[in-house]
Design an enzyme around this catalytic site. Structure first.
Site, PDB file in Angstrom:
ATOM      1  N   GLY A   8       0.912  -1.316   0.150  1.00  0.00           N
ATOM      2  CA  GLY A   8       0.054  -0.070   0.175  1.00  0.00           C
ATOM      3  C   GLY A   8       0.823   1.429   0.160  1.00  0.00           C
ATOM      4  N   LYS A 174      -2.428 -16.276 -10.568  1.00  0.00           N
ATOM      5  CA  LYS A 174      -1.707 -15.934  -9.404  1.00  0.00           C
ATOM      6  C   LYS A 174      -2.270 -16.650  -7.972  1.00  0.00           C
ATOM      7  CE  LYS A 174       0.713 -13.067  -6.625  1.00  0.00           C
ATOM      8  NZ  LYS A 174       0.260 -11.552  -6.222  1.00  0.00           N
ATOM      9  N   ASN A 178       0.063 -19.148  -5.456  1.00  0.00           N
ATOM     10  CA  ASN A 178      -0.180 -18.874  -4.046  1.00  0.00           C
ATOM     11  C   ASN A 178      -0.619 -20.092  -3.408  1.00  0.00           C
ATOM     12  OD1 ASN A 178       0.748 -16.054  -4.045  1.00  0.00           O
ATOM     13  ND2 ASN A 178      -1.359 -15.264  -4.287  1.00  0.00           N
ATOM     14  N   ASN A 182       2.592 -20.613  -0.778  1.00  0.00           N
ATOM     15  CA  ASN A 182       2.645 -19.828   0.389  1.00  0.00           C
ATOM     16  C   ASN A 182       2.185 -20.729   1.795  1.00  0.00           C
ATOM     17  OD1 ASN A 182       2.706 -17.926  -1.390  1.00  0.00           O
ATOM     18  ND2 ASN A 182       1.253 -16.457  -0.430  1.00  0.00           N
TER      19      ASN A 182
END
Length: 290
Positions: A8, A174, A178, A182
């Site tokens: 961010g 994506k 992941n 992950n």
């Protein structure tokens, strides 16, 4: 920009430098005073002062970039719903899947756009960001071939950045990657590169096979036809990285597991696909947070 984590802040400073007035939206409890965000990249640093707004403020938001964790997206956007209307445009740039449907059901009026990025960044202190690796950012909206007017300024700030007419495929790929990387790194508390070693490579391959089966059932078989090769390429390119889920586990924070493996398992159940390896991994990650 809603979400003051590393990504961010990275995008907020890039937009500010490109001449786009940018405000950080912070959680209640913060002071609504400007913050100085420093970004370190390739040995040099740059800083940008960003104004801060709180959800309770009343000023209308014209464009909202959401970079919070998946589990926080819905509550965070709803906290500023009184500042949005049907003319407002919201770009969701969070990992995982499932939260967008929840948000659109709760708040259908704004125009929603979707993005995915491979930019690498992490915080070294509250307002100091290290840009660990330049990546590619894709933005799009299903069924929308042409970008909106704001995308021209966005693409000047976020480089390389592309308008993706197949954003659903990009988001799914994506998501699939992941799902493979992950949770496995989080469980074994290892860097991405260790997944290529003899101890974990067979398990990674098994996860990929199940993810490909779910993908095919969900209509994304072509997107993940070479998923093992795609995952291997990411593992090599990010060998020294700690996945975001691993960072959350090490810091004792809630993970995005429900919107990664959890969402995959929901789809698998819906389509009647057996995913014992992904289910075992999901339960292991859930136990870490119990």
């Amino acid at each position: 920009v809603l979400g003051a984590g590393a990504i961010g802040c990275l995008f907020a400073t890039a937009l500010q430098r490109a001449g786009c007035p940018t405000t950080l939206l912070l959680r209640p409890g913060y002071v609504a005073a400007p913050v100085l965000v420093t970004v370190e990249r390739e040995g040099s640093t740059s800083s940008a002062e960003l104004p801060v707004s709180l959800p309770s403020d009343s000023a209308h938001i014209s464009h909202l970039l959401v970079t919070t964790k998946a589990q926080d997206v819905c509550a965070a956007v709803l906290s500023v719903a009184h500042r949005l209307d049907s003319a407002r445009q919201v770009l969701l740039l969070s990992n995982g899947m499932g939260f967008a449907e929840q948000l659109q059901a709760a708040l259908p009026l704004p125009a929603y756009f979707f993005g995915t990025t491979t930019e690498g960044a992490y915080r070294t202190s509250r307002w100091h960001i290290r840009h660990a690796g330049r990546g590619l950012t894709r933005v799009g909206r299903p069924g929308c071939a042409l970008p909106p007017p704001w995308f021209e300024q966005w693409s000047q700030a976020v480089q390389p950045g592309y308008w993706d007419t197949d954003i659903e495929d990009s988001l799914w790929l994506k998501f699939a990657i992941n799902c493979a990387i992950n949770p496995l790194t989080a469980l074994h508390r290892c860097r991405n590169g260790e997944l290529a070693g003899p101890a974990l490579a067979p398990r990674l391959a098994g996860l990929c096979e199940e993810i490909m089966q779910v993908s095919a059932a969900a209509g994304f078989g072509a997107v993940t036809a070479d998923l093992p090769q795609q995952v291997a390429a990411v593992v090599r390119a990010t060998a020294e990285n700690r996945s975001s889920m691993l960072q959350d586990v090490l810091a004792g924070r809630a993970t995005e597991i429900e919107y990664i493996s959890g969402h995959l398992l929901q789809l698998a159940s819906r389509h009647g696909v057996a995913t014992p390896q992904n289910e075992s991994l999901y339960r292991s990650i859930c136990r870490l947070g119990s």
